[in-house]
Write an enzyme that holds these catalytic residues in place. Structure first.
Site, mmCIF file in Angstrom:
data_model
loop_
_atom_site.group_PDB
_atom_site.id
_atom_site.type_symbol
_atom_site.label_atom_id
_atom_site.label_comp_id
_atom_site.label_asym_id
_atom_site.label_seq_id
_atom_site.Cartn_x
_atom_site.Cartn_y
_atom_site.Cartn_z
ATOM 1 N N ARG A 163 0.834 -1.218 0.000
ATOM 2 C CA ARG A 163 0.000 0.000 0.000
ATOM 3 C C ARG A 163 0.865 1.263 0.000
ATOM 4 N NH1 ARG A 163 -3.428 -3.434 -0.967
ATOM 5 N NH2 ARG A 163 -5.499 -3.484 -0.061
ATOM 6 N N SER A 237 -11.126 -1.210 2.404
ATOM 7 C CA SER A 237 -10.401 -1.314 3.684
ATOM 8 C C SER A 237 -10.150 0.084 4.219
ATOM 9 C CB SER A 237 -9.047 -1.980 3.477
ATOM 10 O OG SER A 237 -9.189 -3.236 2.906
ATOM 11 N N GLU A 362 -5.843 3.589 5.844
ATOM 12 C CA GLU A 362 -5.426 3.506 4.455
ATOM 13 C C GLU A 362 -6.083 4.646 3.677
ATOM 14 O OE1 GLU A 362 -5.134 0.560 0.712
ATOM 15 O OE2 GLU A 362 -6.631 0.108 2.194
#
Ligand code: EPU
Length: 621
Positions: A163, A237, A362
């Protein structure tokens, strides 16, 4: 070309109403360059968005939102096997994946069904079911925002990690992504079947699955765990799976709760062939054993942490934890950005309490406001002073209790601590500081750096970014040598030092402008962040640096007392500076007991000026 005051709700997947004061979608690089030369671009904050699947607007966006309308998919064949696919940044991600499946191009099929656009695949390094886009990105064509030249960056230099990419870090706000090319293989069948559910699927099928079969299975898996953005607003997420030091995981986390899982799974003892029914099961266990043995860090599934912290279905007004997958925060239909943010904070606090693991979002919080918390407003001795019985030092008013000077600044989801004072521990407990992205140091005097050792809990995942002048960096290396050794004693704080000079720089996209001031004879830095500036321990500010303090909404500036001091502004000197640079609001800090009672002192100050106090929260809209 640029539209004003536009509703951009449909450009995000959370479905929370939001407006931008300006918006433009461009269809070509020439059009983008024309926009970059316009005053609407040059004079305000600019936010480039993709499919809006990773954004949470906490407030309306004051600035220009840009969106790529550059489309197109083009194949280049290298040989019989390798194909390069070039996608315009504005192509819908799922259209890119579908194109690959229709044209027998293997590589991206595990990434089916992910919302968003091709440009974002390089920024976020989108990943799912054992594949990350970064593994396949060959190069990225960008427009350099400073030179307005088109540059091509190799995938291998983009710093792809879990990520993560340089586009989110050191290159943030440096490039606009125009096109992304992927290196794919011509094949009708899928080969990335490491993810357990895909291995099981292949076993059920009894043959090597085709690209289409894998993509359909993945769509089914996603539909069972993730809300459909067309029906329920969310950003997928919400948190990253935390990556923490293995030593921390073993000593701290497992000691506290031995059931906390890790990815790769914790396999402490070497598996023995005899204990397994099949070669395949043994190989899988062996792989997990080796991955765990070699790794210095472990990844912990955040969804598990949230669920086992007892938060399945938890809510704050219209925002709730999606019960089928606790890693997702969903919108019941009427949620506000602030409610989602409040729920996210509640989750972070609870998970930290339960498992001693901080969660990092995130999702990018887009909150162009600047929130400042005064952690300490006192001089080097603090108020009350030790061994002093004066009326201020014995006052019962909490405003007369001043810890050593420090502030926390939060903007665009980034938390910056200015000066870890010797009182940092108490300050962090009081302000409930659960995470810090970076630390800025004004100078090396003990009352501004004495709390560095207490930053330990914020270094759990690795070094914390710290920004300071060269001389401060040298002092810290001497005084805190144990934090900078190549082999660190377990548990000591560690820092990634960034030596700065008197030039603007960025922390995760937030622009910081140093202001050189003199503390007696010592040159030190104050900092300007947007329309806020923090200046402490100044006695003199040269003309050219004073200009950096013009047009401020909020200035926090030091003012020791009425009596002269060789290294600190008196109250009168601070007021003179305020009179000159005319911020809309000013607060005095680094105060000593001689200023008297806070309440009385406040009445002596001109309009728009107030004494700071510990715990004061200020918002710059
Ligand atoms: N888990 C729970 N409870 C939950 C959710 C998950 O115990 O409520 C456990 C699962 O049982 C599993 C583990 O957590 O043992 C991991 O769950 P999963 O395989 O679903 O994957 P994830 O780590 O939660 C990541 C990505 C997803 C991606 C999936 C599949 C991140 C932050 N998320 O989720 O990406 O689809 O893997 O590979 O890495 C996204 O980024 O928006 C996204 C959906």
């Amino acid at each position: 070309m640029i539209e004003k005051n536009i509703d951009i709700t449909h450009l995000t997947t959370f479905g929370i109403p939001v407006k931008a004061s300006a918006y433009a979608e461009y269809k070509s690089v020439d059009e983008l360059i024309r926009i970059c030369r316009m005053p609407e671009y040059l004079d305000q904050r600019v936010l480039h968005i993709g499919g809006g699947s990773n954004l949470l607007f906490v407030s309306d966006f004051k600035g220009l939102v840009l969106h790529s309308g550059i489309k197109g998919l083009k194949e280049y064949c290298k040989d019989d096997e390798t194909v390069y696919l070039i996608a315009g940044a504005g192509e819908r991600w799922d259209d890119v994946v579908n194109y690959c499946i229709d044209h027998d191009l293997e590589g991206l099929e595990n990434l089916a069904g992910i919302p968003g656009e091709a440009g974002a695949s390089a920024v976020q390094n989108v990943g799912a079911y054992g594949v990350e886009a970064g593994d396949l990105i060959w190069n990225v064509e960008c427009l350099d925002r400073t030179t307005l030249q088109v540059v091509t960056l190799k995938g291998s230099e983009c710093g792809f990690g879990y990520r993560q990419s340089k586009f989110k870090g050191e290159w943030k706000d440096r490039y606009f992504i125009l096109r992304v090319s992927y290196r794919l293989r011509r094949s009708t069948h899928a080969h990335h079947l490491e993810y357990a559910a895909l291995r099981e699927y292949a076993a059920r099928l009894g043959h090597q699955p085709t690209l289409r079969e894998v993509s359909e299975e993945i769509r089914r898996l996603r539909a069972s765990k993730l809300p459909d953005p067309a029906v329920v607003g969310s950003a997928g997420s919400f948190f990253k799976n935390p990556v923490i030091r293995k030593a921390y995981y073993e000593w701290e986390v497992l000691n506290f709760d031995p059931s906390v899982p890790s990815i790769p799974r914790r396999v402490a003892e070497e598996p023995k062939r005899a204990d397994f029914d099949s070669e395949e099961a043994f190989t899988a266990e062996m792989r997990a054993y080796e991955a765990y043995r070699d790794a210095t860090h472990v990844k912990v599934p955040a969804g598990w942490l949230v669920e086992h912290a007892g938060l399945k279905g938890a809510s704050v007004a219209g925002a709730y934890v999606y019960p089928q997958n606790c890693l997702v925060i969903a919108n019941r239909g009427d949620a506000t950005g602030e409610e989602v943010e409040a729920l996210a904070h509640m989750i972070q606090e609870r998970v930290l309490q339960c498992f001693h693991i901080p969660l990092e979002p995130e999702v990018n919080f887009i909150d162009s406001r600047i929130r400042i918390t005064v952690l300490g407003s006192g001089t080097s001795k603090g108020v009350p002073e030790l061994r002093c019985n004066c009326s201020t030092c014995t006052s019962a008013d909490p405003h007369d209790k001043r810890l050593r000077a420090s502030v926390l600044v939060e903007t665009m989801g980034v938390k910056i601590l200015i000066d870890p004072s010797p009182d940092f521990r108490q300050q962090a407990l009081r302000a409930r500081i659960f995470d810090i992205d970076a630390v800025l140091i004004t100078h090396e005097h003990y009352d501004h750096v004495g709390g560095i050792d207490d930053l330990r809990p914020y270094c759990f995942a690795g070094p914390l970014d710290m920004y300071c002048r060269q001389d401060v960096n040298d002092h810290l290396h001497t005084r805190l040598d144990y934090c900078f050794k190549s082999q660190l004693y377990p548990g000591v704080p560690s820092f990634r030092m960034h030596v700065i000079d008197n030039q603007p720089f960025f922390i995760k996209g937030v622009r910081i402008e140093p202001i050189e001031v003199y503390h007696g004879k010592l040159p030190i830095y104050g900092y300007r962040i947007g329309d806020f500036a923090y200046v402490t321990d100044a006695k003199r500010i040269d003309e050219s640096e004073r200009e950096k303090l013009l047009n401020l909404d909020v200035l926090i500036v030091n003012a020791l007392r009425h009596r002269q001091h060789f290294a600190h502004f008196t109250i009168e000197e601070a007021l003179q500076l305020i009179e000159e640079v005319k911020p809309r609001r000013a607060f005095l800090t680094h105060l000593c007991h001689e200023v008297g009672y806070h309440e009385l002192f406040a009445t002596t100050l001109p309009e728009g000026v107030a004494p700071a106090y510990d715990g004061l929260e200020i918002t710059v809209e």
